[in-house]
Write a protein that holds these residues in place. Sequence first.
Motif, PDB file in Angstrom:
ATOM      1  N   PRO A  10       0.794  -1.223   0.000  1.00  0.00           N
ATOM      2  CA  PRO A  10       0.000   0.000   0.000  1.00  0.00           C
ATOM      3  C   PRO A  10       0.821   1.266   0.000  1.00  0.00           C
ATOM      4  N   THR A  13       1.152   2.832  -3.451  1.00  0.00           N
ATOM      5  CA  THR A  13      -0.011   3.191  -4.248  1.00  0.00           C
ATOM      6  C   THR A  13      -0.986   4.109  -3.519  1.00  0.00           C
ATOM      7  N   GLU A  14      -0.874   4.221  -2.205  1.00  0.00           N
ATOM      8  CA  GLU A  14      -1.791   5.038  -1.425  1.00  0.00           C
ATOM      9  C   GLU A  14      -1.014   6.193  -0.784  1.00  0.00           C
ATOM     10  N   ALA A  20      -3.036  12.338   3.080  1.00  0.00           N
ATOM     11  CA  ALA A  20      -4.477  12.294   2.828  1.00  0.00           C
ATOM     12  C   ALA A  20      -5.209  13.379   3.610  1.00  0.00           C
ATOM     13  N   HIS A  24      -7.156  16.640   2.130  1.00  0.00           N
ATOM     14  CA  HIS A  24      -8.572  16.846   2.438  1.00  0.00           C
ATOM     15  C   HIS A  24      -8.817  18.256   2.956  1.00  0.00           C
ATOM     16  N   TRP A 211      -1.750   5.337   9.578  1.00  0.00           N
ATOM     17  CA  TRP A 211      -3.164   5.219   9.215  1.00  0.00           C
ATOM     18  C   TRP A 211      -4.007   4.696  10.381  1.00  0.00           C
ATOM     19  N   ASP A 222     -14.910  10.936   4.802  1.00  0.00           N
ATOM     20  CA  ASP A 222     -14.551  10.601   3.421  1.00  0.00           C
ATOM     21  C   ASP A 222     -13.335   9.682   3.350  1.00  0.00           C
ATOM     22  N   LEU A 223     -12.519   9.661   4.396  1.00  0.00           N
ATOM     23  CA  LEU A 223     -11.316   8.837   4.388  1.00  0.00           C
ATOM     24  C   LEU A 223     -11.529   7.455   5.003  1.00  0.00           C
ATOM     25  N   THR A 226     -10.701   4.465   2.642  1.00  0.00           N
ATOM     26  CA  THR A 226      -9.262   4.294   2.416  1.00  0.00           C
ATOM     27  C   THR A 226      -8.600   3.682   3.636  1.00  0.00           C
ATOM     28  N   ARG A 227      -8.953   4.184   4.802  1.00  0.00           N
ATOM     29  CA  ARG A 227      -8.361   3.664   6.040  1.00  0.00           C
ATOM     30  C   ARG A 227      -8.676   2.175   6.196  1.00  0.00           C
ATOM     31  N   ALA A 229      -9.367   0.040   3.851  1.00  0.00           N
ATOM     32  CA  ALA A 229      -8.633  -0.722   2.829  1.00  0.00           C
ATOM     33  C   ALA A 229      -7.179  -0.922   3.249  1.00  0.00           C
ATOM     34  N   VAL A 230      -6.566   0.126   3.786  1.00  0.00           N
ATOM     35  CA  VAL A 230      -5.171   0.027   4.225  1.00  0.00           C
ATOM     36  C   VAL A 230      -5.041  -1.011   5.341  1.00  0.00           C
TER      37      VAL A 230
END
Length: 444
Positions: A10, A13-14, A20, A24, A211, A222-223, A226-227, A229-230
């Motif tokens: 990650p 790619t993140e 982040a 934001h 994270w 909104d995050l 993503t969090r 997924a990580v």
Amino acid sequence: MATTLAVRPPCRTEPTAYEALKRHFAEHPDAHPLHPHKWDVSRSDIYAEDRWQPIFADMRAAGPLHYIDDSPFGPYWAVVQHKAIQHIEALPELFSSSWEHGGITIINRMSDDELAAAGLERFELPMFIAMDRPKHTGQRRTVAPKFTPSAMDDMEAEIRARTGEVLDRLPRGEVFDWVETVSIELTTGMLAILFGFPWEDRRLLTFWSDWAGDTELATVRDLDPTRRAVLREMAAYFMSLWGERARGEGGDDLISMMIHSDAMNQQSPEEFMGNLVLLIVGGNDTTRNTMSGIIHAFDRFPDQRKLFETRPDLIPNAVQECIRYQTPLAHMRRTCTEDTEQFGQHIRKGDKVILWYLSANRDETVFEAADKLDITRENARRHLAFGYGIHRCVGARLAELQLRVLLEEMHRRRLRVHVAGDVERVRANFVHGFRKLEVEVTQF
């Protein structure tokens, strides 16, 4: 140890958690939460700007705990005096740490309606620090042997060698970031050793830690995807390591210890993920930020740096004083399990109770001239940075060892570190530390 894993790395790619959040708030300049209560110390700006001290001093002067009726995290009790925090920590049945009641940070659990509106499923991460007895006891007992005095003796030579290598690589005559070059490198390497983690991928641990441990992320719905997924990618990576260790003979790394423990070898995926977060954040953010805090404090108090340089016998006590002064985790949360009267205040069942270690470690009734670094302080060990009672940090000895070795190896090389550029603090109410600390190295 070489490991082949079909897991997307990650960090390539993140964005990092910091990137982040920065993106934001740049796109939504009015998105920072409002804090109408003058004593709402959940606000992250006071830590980023290092102006929390007088707010807590006013609160301590007014009493041991205060009800904050309006904050972005809902109402809560702020416990700010040293004695009051010890008292509440000593009542773990009355003041629960369990994730089922809300866990150990000020963050709110999302309601079912909020989850539905965001299109998310409930996502809980049980971990043993966020459990009550008896389950807490069994899981803590599993990892505790990794942090005994004899285990520390076994690790000291390796920690010393790695610390020396990092210090010997430091540039001379130029400004560099101490956080990135020293603090992160040393603590991430230590985590990799504890987990038996592939060395070439060790910086993933830093990425995941940020994270997982950044409470500011909780204010940005909104995050959330993503969090999650990580953290799932983190779990997938570690599950591959789990499978590899389960097929082999195992060893004394933390994953192998979990595999061979009746208390932890049947963990759900969420529980496994939660305990990974605990061990990574607990082992990374805390020591990392104290390693940076030591350098900043010595620069701020040059008389204490001079004392360190001339009195190496003070190093063990200097470690305790620097931990007190920095306090790398600002708070822990408890949830009241029944109506109770404490310190003249009526606390109701279900109330959120926040233990502000940052404030306790500046309590003037315990620590004279508490806002000053004093490496000769006789009671420095009374700090509450590791917590108190049954949830006291299981890795406290390792943190102390890493910090002691760092100071000893700096002294051996006669290194003097000056703050020489940007200082950027973490914008958060949980992890208390430094994002960047630009320095230059000379010798004494």
